[in-house]
Design an enzyme around this catalytic site. Structure first.
Site, PDB file in Angstrom:
ATOM      1  N   ASP A   1       0.814  -1.223   0.000  1.00  0.00           N
ATOM      2  CA  ASP A   1       0.000   0.000   0.000  1.00  0.00           C
ATOM      3  C   ASP A   1       0.842   1.265   0.000  1.00  0.00           C
ATOM      4  O   ASP A   1       0.426   2.302   0.519  1.00  0.00           O
ATOM      5  CB  ASP A   1      -0.964   0.025   1.212  1.00  0.00           C
TER       6      ASP A   1
ATOM      7  N   HIS B   1      -4.609  -2.099  -5.812  1.00  0.00           N
ATOM      8  CA  HIS B   1      -3.869  -0.926  -6.282  1.00  0.00           C
ATOM      9  C   HIS B   1      -4.852   0.182  -6.602  1.00  0.00           C
ATOM     10  O   HIS B   1      -5.686   0.028  -7.488  1.00  0.00           O
ATOM     11  CB  HIS B   1      -3.077  -1.259  -7.552  1.00  0.00           C
ATOM     12  N   SER B   2      -4.744   1.300  -5.899  1.00  0.00           N
ATOM     13  CA  SER B   2      -5.696   2.400  -6.141  1.00  0.00           C
ATOM     14  C   SER B   2      -5.186   3.338  -7.209  1.00  0.00           C
ATOM     15  O   SER B   2      -4.023   3.725  -7.201  1.00  0.00           O
ATOM     16  CB  SER B   2      -5.914   3.222  -4.875  1.00  0.00           C
TER      17      SER B   2
ATOM     18  N   GLN C   1       2.337  -5.833  -2.965  1.00  0.00           N
ATOM     19  CA  GLN C   1       2.823  -5.996  -1.582  1.00  0.00           C
ATOM     20  C   GLN C   1       4.107  -5.161  -1.368  1.00  0.00           C
ATOM     21  O   GLN C   1       4.387  -4.267  -2.143  1.00  0.00           O
ATOM     22  CB  GLN C   1       3.082  -7.471  -1.248  1.00  0.00           C
TER      23      GLN C   1
HETATM   24  P1  GTP Z   1      -0.562  -2.967  -2.791  1.00  0.00           P
HETATM   25  O1  GTP Z   1      -0.084  -3.689  -4.013  1.00  0.00           O
HETATM   26  O2  GTP Z   1      -1.837  -3.522  -2.257  1.00  0.00           O
HETATM   27  O3  GTP Z   1       0.502  -2.964  -1.796  1.00  0.00           O
HETATM   28  O4  GTP Z   1      -1.040  -1.413  -3.114  1.00  0.00           O
HETATM   29  P2  GTP Z   1      -0.440  -0.035  -3.622  1.00  0.00           P
HETATM   30  O5  GTP Z   1       1.003   0.074  -3.336  1.00  0.00           O
HETATM   31  O6  GTP Z   1      -0.846   0.164  -5.038  1.00  0.00           O
HETATM   32  O7  GTP Z   1      -1.159   1.042  -2.702  1.00  0.00           O
HETATM   33  P3  GTP Z   1      -2.724   1.296  -2.437  1.00  0.00           P
HETATM   34  O8  GTP Z   1      -3.306   1.850  -3.671  1.00  0.00           O
HETATM   35  O9  GTP Z   1      -3.366   0.132  -1.817  1.00  0.00           O
HETATM   36  O10 GTP Z   1      -2.670   2.401  -1.264  1.00  0.00           O
HETATM   37  C1  GTP Z   1      -2.158   3.675  -1.433  1.00  0.00           C
HETATM   38  C2  GTP Z   1      -3.225   4.695  -1.020  1.00  0.00           C
HETATM   39  O11 GTP Z   1      -2.650   6.000  -1.005  1.00  0.00           O
HETATM   40  C3  GTP Z   1      -4.379   4.790  -2.006  1.00  0.00           C
HETATM   41  O12 GTP Z   1      -5.530   5.166  -1.315  1.00  0.00           O
HETATM   42  C4  GTP Z   1      -3.908   5.894  -2.975  1.00  0.00           C
HETATM   43  O13 GTP Z   1      -4.985   6.522  -3.646  1.00  0.00           O
HETATM   44  C5  GTP Z   1      -3.233   6.821  -2.008  1.00  0.00           C
HETATM   45  N1  GTP Z   1      -2.130   7.605  -2.544  1.00  0.00           N
HETATM   46  C6  GTP Z   1      -1.103   7.205  -3.357  1.00  0.00           C
HETATM   47  N2  GTP Z   1      -0.212   8.205  -3.513  1.00  0.00           N
HETATM   48  C7  GTP Z   1      -0.681   9.253  -2.778  1.00  0.00           C
HETATM   49  C8  GTP Z   1      -0.198  10.560  -2.497  1.00  0.00           C
HETATM   50  O14 GTP Z   1       0.851  10.970  -2.936  1.00  0.00           O
HETATM   51  N3  GTP Z   1      -0.961  11.340  -1.676  1.00  0.00           N
HETATM   52  C9  GTP Z   1      -2.126  10.925  -1.132  1.00  0.00           C
HETATM   53  N4  GTP Z   1      -2.790  11.739  -0.348  1.00  0.00           N
HETATM   54  N5  GTP Z   1      -2.601   9.684  -1.373  1.00  0.00           N
HETATM   55  C10 GTP Z   1      -1.894   8.870  -2.174  1.00  0.00           C
HETATM   56  P1  IMP Z   2      -2.296 -12.725   2.708  1.00  0.00           P
HETATM   57  O1  IMP Z   2      -1.307 -12.385   1.647  1.00  0.00           O
HETATM   58  O2  IMP Z   2      -3.713 -12.413   2.307  1.00  0.00           O
HETATM   59  O3  IMP Z   2      -2.127 -14.138   3.204  1.00  0.00           O
HETATM   60  O4  IMP Z   2      -1.993 -11.788   3.952  1.00  0.00           O
HETATM   61  C1  IMP Z   2      -0.807 -11.921   4.723  1.00  0.00           C
HETATM   62  C2  IMP Z   2      -0.364 -10.569   5.267  1.00  0.00           C
HETATM   63  O5  IMP Z   2       0.037  -9.723   4.181  1.00  0.00           O
HETATM   64  C3  IMP Z   2      -1.459  -9.772   6.009  1.00  0.00           C
HETATM   65  O6  IMP Z   2      -0.833  -9.004   7.032  1.00  0.00           O
HETATM   66  C4  IMP Z   2      -2.008  -8.844   4.933  1.00  0.00           C
HETATM   67  O7  IMP Z   2      -2.590  -7.696   5.497  1.00  0.00           O
HETATM   68  C5  IMP Z   2      -0.739  -8.532   4.167  1.00  0.00           C
HETATM   69  N1  IMP Z   2      -0.959  -8.185   2.743  1.00  0.00           N
HETATM   70  C6  IMP Z   2      -1.032  -9.030   1.695  1.00  0.00           C
HETATM   71  N2  IMP Z   2      -1.189  -8.364   0.547  1.00  0.00           N
HETATM   72  C7  IMP Z   2      -1.166  -7.050   0.866  1.00  0.00           C
HETATM   73  C8  IMP Z   2      -1.231  -5.844   0.104  1.00  0.00           C
HETATM   74  O8  IMP Z   2      -1.327  -5.853  -1.119  1.00  0.00           O
HETATM   75  N3  IMP Z   2      -1.183  -4.677   0.796  1.00  0.00           N
HETATM   76  C9  IMP Z   2      -1.029  -4.649   2.138  1.00  0.00           C
HETATM   77  N4  IMP Z   2      -0.959  -5.738   2.904  1.00  0.00           N
HETATM   78  C10 IMP Z   2      -1.021  -6.931   2.274  1.00  0.00           C
HETATM   79 MG    MG Z   3      -3.017  -1.933  -1.640  1.00  0.00          MG
END
Ligand code: GTP
Ligand code: IMP
Ligand code: MG
Length: 337
Positions: free
Chosen positions: A13, A43-44, A176
């Site tokens: 995240d 992924h947002s 992740q």
């Molecule tokens: P995983 O593969 O699940 O780990 O996700 P990710 O790395 O793509 O991140 P994810 O989108 O789950 O979470 C990031 C959050 O922060 C989302 O709600 C985005 O919209 C937000 N976000 C990303 N960059 C910024 C930023 O620069 N500022 C703010 N305010 N929000 C952001």
């Molecule tokens: P699992 O991958 O669903 O088995 O989760 C194992 C651990 O990894 C937990 O703590 C989850 O919250 C974390 N996790 C897995 N995928 C993500 C991701 O994409 N973003 C944030 N945490 C994750």
């Molecule tokens: Mg995420």
């Protein structure tokens, strides 16, 4: 630089989705290939006034010229995948590797029923752990056996290496983060696979000698969902006072928040072989930075933080994200690389 990996440096995240969306619109890759565990990741991307939470389709969908692929290392939930293909309207330019292993209903049930996985590890309950167990036991179903996936089946390693041999830009979208790696993370509070750049490359069939850049993404602070150590954790009330309240994209759980962990980040840089560092959510930590497009538009404390990150990690900070929207980005690549 034809082959770029985007990987997470903390506990997932970090905002990899937004970073890949920015790179896709800006650099116009030929291919964007998704790597990582599977639909446990969300992924947002905020695009066209809509917020997407993509669990299978690459965030590179925002650039219409890109072909979108899911590498063979990634687990697929056909229902989730087909829904996203429709939502994003990418049917004609989307492919899934024939060797992706499939998450079945029984895997989801097992993940959600297991007290150890749900309560202790805090799994996302999306069936990824049990599906990877089935894969290791050589009893998993593969994408090529699923009728609904037939129109999308392809050979992702072949497509990706073909593009690279023509010097075309390929983005590998990791999911992740380093602290969740089965090998390098905070075991047993980890996901069911390694999450570092080497494995992300293997997930889509790219050999180590073919990788040009590893962009390691960090939030300006740390967030974590689920169990496990978070050494710089701050109480939720304090995070609230700072205006940092986040909820998981997949599970809706509140994310735990901590200060930027330099020790974790240094190790993530080392193991990932990072060539560039990306800092996201700088606007949430330092008020007055929202929407900045140049270093000069950041506050002085934010600039000092970026400098410290660069000094301690020894890798240039090339992108700084200043908001959720794709265009809220400071791009320093021209001056730093
Ligand atoms: P995983 O593969 O699940 O780990 O996700 P990710 O790395 O793509 O991140 P994810 O989108 O789950 O979470 C990031 C959050 O922060 C989302 O709600 C985005 O919209 C937000 N976000 C990303 N960059 C910024 C930023 O620069 N500022 C703010 N305010 N929000 C952001
Ligand atoms: P699992 O991958 O669903 O088995 O989760 C194992 C651990 O990894 C937990 O703590 C989850 O919250 C974390 N996790 C897995 N995928 C993500 C991701 O994409 N973003 C944030 N945490 C994750
Ligand atoms: Mg995420």
């Amino acid at each position: 630089m034809p082959c770029v990996i985007v990987a997470g440096g903390q506990f997932g995240d970090e905002g990899k989705g937004k970073v890949v969306a920015y790179l896709s619109l800006h650099d116009k890759p030929k291919l964007v290939a998704r790597a990582g565990v599977g639909p446990n990741a969300g992924h947002s991307v905020v695009f066209g006034g809509k917020k997407f939470g993509l669990r299978q389709v690459p965030c590179g969908f925002v650039y219409e010229g890109a072909r979108l692929l899911v590498g063979p290392g990634v687990l697929v939930n056909p229902e989730v995948l087909l829904k996203e293909v429709d939502e994003t309207g990418v049917r004609g330019r989307f492919g899934v590797d024939q060797k992706c292993a499939i998450i079945e209903a029984k895997h989801i049930e097992e993940d959600q029923k297991s007290e150890y996985l749900r309560e202790k590890v805090g799994s996302t309950g999306t069936g990824c752990g049990p599906a990877n167990v089935a894969r290791v036991n050589r009893i998993a179903k593969l994408a090529k056996e699923i009728p609904a996936l037939q129109p999308f089946l392809t050979d992702v390693p072949l497509e990706v290496n073909d593009a690279l041999s023509k010097e075309e830009l390929v983005l590998i979208e990791g999911s992740q983060g380093f602290g969740l790696s089965l090998i390098h993370g905070t075991y047993p509070y980890v996901t069911s696979k390694d999450t570092s750049a080497s494995t992300l490359a293997a997930d889509v069939g790219v050999g180590p000698t073919k990788v040009d850049e590893v962009m390691l993404v960090f939030k300006a602070y740390v967030s974590r969902v689920g169990g496990g150590p978070l050494v710089t954790e701050i109480p939720p009330e304090k995070a609230e006072e700072m205006g940092i309240v986040e909820y998981g994209t997949v599970t809706g759980r509140r994310r735990r928040i901590g200060d930027f962990d330099f020790e974790l980040a240094k190790r993530a840089v080392m193991v990932n072989g990072a060539t560039q560092v990306v800092i996201t959510c700088i606007d949430r930590l330092f008020k007055g930075c929202f929407g900045a497009r140049s270093l000069a538009q950041l506050t002085s404390d934010a600039r000092a933080f970026i400098q410290r990150v660069e000094d301690e990690l020894g890798v240039p900070v090339t992108l700084i994200s200043t908001g959720e929207r794709i265009e809220d980005m400071i791009d320093l690549r021209d001056e730093k690389l």
